[in-house]
Design an enzyme around this catalytic site. Structure first.
Site, PDB file in Angstrom:
ATOM      1  N   ASN A   1       1.002  -0.950   0.013  1.00  0.00           N
ATOM      2  CA  ASN A   1       0.140  -0.162   0.034  1.00  0.00           C
ATOM      3  C   ASN A   1       0.785   1.085  -0.069  1.00  0.00           C
ATOM      4  OD1 ASN A   1      -2.827  -1.315  -0.064  1.00  0.00           O
ATOM      5  ND2 ASN A   1      -1.829  -1.529   2.097  1.00  0.00           N
ATOM      6  N   CYS A   2       0.268   2.106  -0.222  1.00  0.00           N
ATOM      7  CA  CYS A   2       1.055   3.627  -0.311  1.00  0.00           C
ATOM      8  C   CYS A   2       1.706   3.733   0.699  1.00  0.00           C
ATOM      9  CB  CYS A   2       0.450   4.822  -0.896  1.00  0.00           C
ATOM     10  SG  CYS A   2       0.425   6.265  -1.028  1.00  0.00           S
ATOM     11  N   PRO A   3       3.278   3.985   0.286  1.00  0.00           N
ATOM     12  CA  PRO A   3       3.753   4.814  -0.289  1.00  0.00           C
ATOM     13  C   PRO A   3       4.845   3.668  -1.048  1.00  0.00           C
ATOM     14  CG  PRO A   3       4.273   5.653   1.566  1.00  0.00           C
ATOM     15  CD  PRO A   3       3.695   5.325   1.903  1.00  0.00           C
TER      16      PRO A   3
END
Length: 75
Positions: free
Chosen positions: A13-15
Site C-alpha cells: 500500500n501507499c507509499p
C-alpha cells in the site's frame, strides 16, 4: 511493451509502490523502462503524480484483473 526491469509491488500500500519504484529507477540508466505491477487502487494517481514530479515518463497504465501495470521510462 518491452521493458528492462520488473518490480512486483502487489499487496503493498501507499507509499511503498512509489518508494520501491523510485529505488528501482535509480539503479537504471536513462531511457530504460521499468514495468511495475501493483494492486493498490491509489497507485494510479500516485504514479501519475510521481511522473510529473520527477520527470520520469509514465508510458502506459493498464488495469488487468484488479492489478495495475505501469511502464515508467527513466529520465
Amino acid at each position: 511493451m518491452d521493458f528492462h526491469k520488473e518490480l512486483d509491488a502487489r499487496g503493498l500500500n501507499c507509499p511503498l509502490p512509489i518508494l520501491k519504484t523510485k529505488k528501482a529507477l535509480a539503479d537504471m540508466v536513462t531511457g530504460q523502462v521499468l514495468r511495475v505491477i501493483a494492486t493498490d487502487p491509489g497507485a494510479v494517481r500516485d504514479f501519475q503524480a510521481f511522473a510529473k514530479q520527477t520527470g520520469n515518463e509514465l508510458l502506459a497504465l493498464t488495469d488487468e484483473n484488479k492489478e495495475f501495470v505501469f511502464f515508467m521510462k527513466r529520465k
